[in-house]
Design a protein around this motif. Structure first.
Motif, mmCIF file in Angstrom:
data_model
loop_
_atom_site.group_PDB
_atom_site.id
_atom_site.type_symbol
_atom_site.label_atom_id
_atom_site.label_comp_id
_atom_site.label_asym_id
_atom_site.label_seq_id
_atom_site.Cartn_x
_atom_site.Cartn_y
_atom_site.Cartn_z
ATOM 1 N N CYS A 47 0.824 -1.216 0.000
ATOM 2 C CA CYS A 47 0.000 0.000 0.000
ATOM 3 C C CYS A 47 0.855 1.262 0.000
ATOM 4 O O CYS A 47 0.557 2.219 -0.708
ATOM 5 C CB CYS A 47 -0.950 0.012 1.198
ATOM 6 S SG CYS A 47 -2.383 -1.072 0.998
ATOM 7 N N MET A 50 2.450 1.594 -3.553
ATOM 8 C CA MET A 50 1.501 1.889 -4.627
ATOM 9 C C MET A 50 0.665 3.145 -4.364
ATOM 10 O O MET A 50 -0.203 3.484 -5.155
ATOM 11 C CB MET A 50 0.573 0.697 -4.844
ATOM 12 C CG MET A 50 1.302 -0.572 -5.282
ATOM 13 S SD MET A 50 2.181 -0.391 -6.841
ATOM 14 C CE MET A 50 0.821 -0.375 -7.984
ATOM 15 N N GLN A 52 -1.556 3.528 -2.066
ATOM 16 C CA GLN A 52 -2.927 3.078 -1.800
ATOM 17 C C GLN A 52 -3.260 3.051 -0.311
ATOM 18 O O GLN A 52 -4.178 2.361 0.108
ATOM 19 C CB GLN A 52 -3.131 1.671 -2.389
ATOM 20 C CG GLN A 52 -3.074 1.611 -3.886
ATOM 21 C CD GLN A 52 -4.244 2.332 -4.517
ATOM 22 O OE1 GLN A 52 -5.390 2.184 -4.116
ATOM 23 N NE2 GLN A 52 -3.958 3.142 -5.520
ATOM 24 N N GLN A 94 -7.588 -2.291 0.885
ATOM 25 C CA GLN A 94 -6.988 -1.492 -0.184
ATOM 26 C C GLN A 94 -6.134 -2.378 -1.092
ATOM 27 O O GLN A 94 -6.223 -2.296 -2.315
ATOM 28 C CB GLN A 94 -6.127 -0.372 0.396
ATOM 29 C CG GLN A 94 -6.886 0.720 1.113
ATOM 30 C CD GLN A 94 -7.673 1.597 0.173
ATOM 31 O OE1 GLN A 94 -8.805 1.285 -0.165
ATOM 32 N NE2 GLN A 94 -7.085 2.696 -0.239
ATOM 33 N N CYS A 95 -5.309 -3.202 -0.491
ATOM 34 C CA CYS A 95 -4.411 -4.067 -1.259
ATOM 35 C C CYS A 95 -5.207 -5.123 -2.027
ATOM 36 O O CYS A 95 -5.038 -5.276 -3.241
ATOM 37 C CB CYS A 95 -3.412 -4.736 -0.315
ATOM 38 S SG CYS A 95 -2.220 -5.817 -1.136
ATOM 39 N N SER A 97 -8.405 -5.348 -2.898
ATOM 40 C CA SER A 97 -9.322 -4.858 -3.940
ATOM 41 C C SER A 97 -8.547 -4.373 -5.168
ATOM 42 O O SER A 97 -8.936 -4.629 -6.301
ATOM 43 C CB SER A 97 -10.246 -3.757 -3.406
ATOM 44 O OG SER A 97 -9.514 -2.624 -2.998
ATOM 45 N N PHE A 98 -7.426 -3.690 -4.930
ATOM 46 C CA PHE A 98 -6.604 -3.224 -6.050
ATOM 47 C C PHE A 98 -6.029 -4.417 -6.819
ATOM 48 O O PHE A 98 -6.066 -4.449 -8.049
ATOM 49 C CB PHE A 98 -5.479 -2.323 -5.538
ATOM 50 C CG PHE A 98 -4.726 -1.630 -6.638
ATOM 51 C CD1 PHE A 98 -5.076 -0.362 -7.043
ATOM 52 C CD2 PHE A 98 -3.647 -2.249 -7.266
ATOM 53 C CE1 PHE A 98 -4.380 0.291 -8.061
ATOM 54 C CE2 PHE A 98 -2.948 -1.620 -8.278
ATOM 55 C CZ PHE A 98 -3.311 -0.341 -8.685
ATOM 56 N N ARG A 101 -8.701 -6.026 -8.950
ATOM 57 C CA ARG A 101 -8.989 -5.264 -10.178
ATOM 58 C C ARG A 101 -7.873 -5.442 -11.208
ATOM 59 O O ARG A 101 -8.129 -5.472 -12.406
ATOM 60 C CB ARG A 101 -9.196 -3.789 -9.851
ATOM 61 C CG ARG A 101 -10.511 -3.511 -9.133
ATOM 62 C CD ARG A 101 -10.832 -2.027 -9.023
ATOM 63 N NE ARG A 101 -9.785 -1.224 -8.425
ATOM 64 C CZ ARG A 101 -9.606 -1.026 -7.124
ATOM 65 N NH1 ARG A 101 -10.409 -1.600 -6.264
ATOM 66 N NH2 ARG A 101 -8.641 -0.261 -6.681
ATOM 67 N N GLN A 102 -6.652 -5.605 -10.736
ATOM 68 C CA GLN A 102 -5.507 -5.744 -11.634
ATOM 69 C C GLN A 102 -5.387 -7.158 -12.214
ATOM 70 O O GLN A 102 -5.109 -7.315 -13.390
ATOM 71 C CB GLN A 102 -4.233 -5.382 -10.879
ATOM 72 C CG GLN A 102 -3.008 -5.312 -11.744
ATOM 73 C CD GLN A 102 -1.805 -4.792 -10.969
ATOM 74 O OE1 GLN A 102 -1.787 -4.776 -9.747
ATOM 75 N NE2 GLN A 102 -0.788 -4.368 -11.692
ATOM 76 N N GLU A 124 0.614 -11.262 -7.843
ATOM 77 C CA GLU A 124 1.407 -10.094 -7.446
ATOM 78 C C GLU A 124 2.708 -10.523 -6.768
ATOM 79 O O GLU A 124 3.767 -9.928 -7.007
ATOM 80 C CB GLU A 124 0.602 -9.182 -6.526
ATOM 81 C CG GLU A 124 1.274 -7.872 -6.213
ATOM 82 C CD GLU A 124 1.385 -6.925 -7.402
ATOM 83 O OE1 GLU A 124 2.050 -5.881 -7.244
ATOM 84 O OE2 GLU A 124 0.819 -7.183 -8.489
#
Length: 178
Positions: A47, A50, A52, A94-95, A97-98, A101-102, A124
């Motif tokens: 986070c 990035m 985030q 935050q981590c 969900s991002f 999406r990625q 990741e």
């Protein structure tokens, strides 16, 4: 980018050699608990890297929501304990969900926490490994961590539209579920 290279093997090796004797911060941890500790550190580092990190407003909303829904008066919970929990929950969301999406993929649901984008997390971590941001001292260490993540089931495993729905609301937002 990331400020350091993470080396996973030392904690893992300690747990593998004798899970009952693995000590981290003064308490015995199993290999699975060490994996979770690593993932919390991963969320924090990721986070920050990035950009985030949750905002102060998001943290305040989450803290208020947790106190409201638990029925626990603010004075009944240690401020430090509550702050650590609120920050951990927000960073995790935050981590995850991002990453979802990625990378997309399957999601493990949880009645007590955030959904975990298991395929996206492994993707990741593989990206980190290729980039030299994460290093395993032995292939078995990588395999053990990745398998631990991919085996997460929580309160159910979903994919497709249901995975997208799992991340529709942040934990600080009101949703039909809470």
């Amino acid at each position: 980018m990331l400020r350091r290279t993470w080396i996973f093997a030392p904690l893992f090796a300690l747990a593998q050699s004798d899970p009952a004797a693995a000590f981290l911060r003064g308490k015995a941890l199993t290999a699975a608990q060490l994996d979770k500790q690593f993932l919390w550190l991963f969320h924090e580092e990721w986070c920050q890297d990035m950009g985030q990190e949750p905002t102060a407003e998001q943290l305040t909303k989450l803290r208020t929501k947790l106190q409201r829904t638990s029925g626990t008066p603010p004075s009944a919970t240690s401020n430090r304990t509550l702050e650590v929990f609120v920050r951990s929950l927000a960073l995790n969301y935050q981590c995850q969900s991002f990453l979802f999406r990625q990378h997309q993929g399957r999601v493990a649901l949880s009645a007590f926490g955030n959904p975990v984008a298991i395929d996206a997390t492994v993707a990741e971590l593989r990206r980190w490994e290729v980039a030299g941001k994460l290093r395993f001292l032995a292939p078995a260490h990588q395999q053990r961590l990745f398998q631990s993540i991919l085996n997460m089931r929580g309160d159910g495993l979903v994919s497709g539209k249901a995975s997208e729905e799992a991340f529709r609301y942040a934990p600080w937002e009101d949703s039909p579920r809470n």
